[in-house]
Design a protein around this motif. Structure first.
Motif, PDB file in Angstrom:
ATOM      1  N   GLY A 144       0.811  -1.209   0.000  1.00 46.24           N
ATOM      2  CA  GLY A 144       0.000   0.000   0.000  1.00 46.24           C
ATOM      3  C   GLY A 144       0.846   1.261   0.000  1.00 46.24           C
ATOM      4  O   GLY A 144       2.070   1.209  -0.023  1.00 46.24           O
ATOM      5  N   ASN A 145       0.169   2.378  -0.013  1.00 48.76           N
ATOM      6  CA  ASN A 145       0.766   3.704  -0.064  1.00 48.76           C
ATOM      7  C   ASN A 145       1.470   3.919  -1.401  1.00 48.76           C
ATOM      8  O   ASN A 145       0.858   4.371  -2.336  1.00 48.76           O
ATOM      9  CB  ASN A 145       1.682   3.972   1.124  1.00 48.76           C
ATOM     10  CG  ASN A 145       1.520   5.380   1.647  1.00 48.76           C
ATOM     11  OD1 ASN A 145       0.516   6.027   1.368  1.00 48.76           O
ATOM     12  ND2 ASN A 145       2.475   5.857   2.399  1.00 48.76           N
ATOM     13  N   ALA A 146       2.755   3.606  -1.522  1.00 47.66           N
ATOM     14  CA  ALA A 146       3.466   3.742  -2.799  1.00 47.66           C
ATOM     15  C   ALA A 146       4.246   2.465  -3.075  1.00 47.66           C
ATOM     16  O   ALA A 146       4.912   1.939  -2.192  1.00 47.66           O
ATOM     17  CB  ALA A 146       4.424   4.932  -2.758  1.00 47.66           C
ATOM     18  N   ALA A 147       4.137   1.955  -4.297  1.00 48.93           N
ATOM     19  CA  ALA A 147       4.970   0.832  -4.711  1.00 48.93           C
ATOM     20  C   ALA A 147       6.404   1.351  -4.809  1.00 48.93           C
ATOM     21  O   ALA A 147       6.628   2.562  -4.877  1.00 48.93           O
ATOM     22  CB  ALA A 147       4.490   0.289  -6.056  1.00 48.93           C
ATOM     23  N   GLU A 148       7.382   0.464  -4.824  1.00 46.53           N
ATOM     24  CA  GLU A 148       8.769   0.911  -4.753  1.00 46.53           C
ATOM     25  C   GLU A 148       9.597   0.450  -5.944  1.00 46.53           C
ATOM     26  O   GLU A 148       9.685  -0.731  -6.242  1.00 46.53           O
ATOM     27  CB  GLU A 148       9.389   0.432  -3.452  1.00 46.53           C
ATOM     28  CG  GLU A 148       8.692   1.063  -2.274  1.00 46.53           C
ATOM     29  CD  GLU A 148       9.128   0.499  -0.944  1.00 46.53           C
ATOM     30  OE1 GLU A 148      10.043  -0.334  -0.910  1.00 46.53           O
ATOM     31  OE2 GLU A 148       8.541   0.906   0.064  1.00 46.53           O
TER      32      GLU A 148
END
Length: 142
Positions: free
Chosen positions: A69-73
């Motif tokens: 979640g939030n931002a993929a890296e």
């Protein structure tokens, strides 16, 4: 390749084996659907339409936050359809988003298969739901 160990901790999701709940990660939920439309995980309401602050959700068993979640890296590995063909092959020269591996999931992900720690995709350009993580070796503090 170095993302995998802290990301997995021998379970499919950073929070364990169960489907995500509203307090597990910032994923595609009713808030996102209301904000911009599109698919979402029914029954999930994490309070955020887009990214959240780091630490809003519990960390994994190692205390690392936002692995799902939030931002993929974006990671430094070169992307190959068959990762067993080129495991851990790093780019010889820096070429921003030219066939690099993206690990983890973002606030846009709504399919359970896409939020697993093992999720691996290709990125060829900058996108608002892809970020990166700064890491350093652990050292003893006096």
């Amino acid at each position: 390749a170095r993302w995998a160990q802290p990301g997995r901790v021998d379970q499919p999701f950073p929070w364990g084996y169960q489907r995500p709940g509203s307090n597990d990660a910032n994923l595609a939920d009713a808030f996102l659907a209301k904000y911009r439309g599109g698919p979402y995980i029914v029954g999930l309401a994490d309070r955020f339409a887009v990214t959240s602050d780091v630490g809003e959700f519990p960390g994994n068993a190692l205390g690392i936050h936002d692995l799902a979640g939030n931002a993929a890296e974006w990671v430094g590995d070169a992307f190959s359809e068959n990762r067993r063909q080129q495991p851990g092959v790093l780019r010889a020269s820096y070429t921003p988003f030219a066939g690099h591996v993206v690990k983890g999931s973002s606030f846009l992900d709504s399919r359970i298969a896409d939020i697993r720690c093992a999720t691996r995709r290709q990125a060829n350009k900058a996108q608002p739901h892809i970020g990166f993580r700064l890491c350093r070796s652990a050292t003893e503090v006096d």
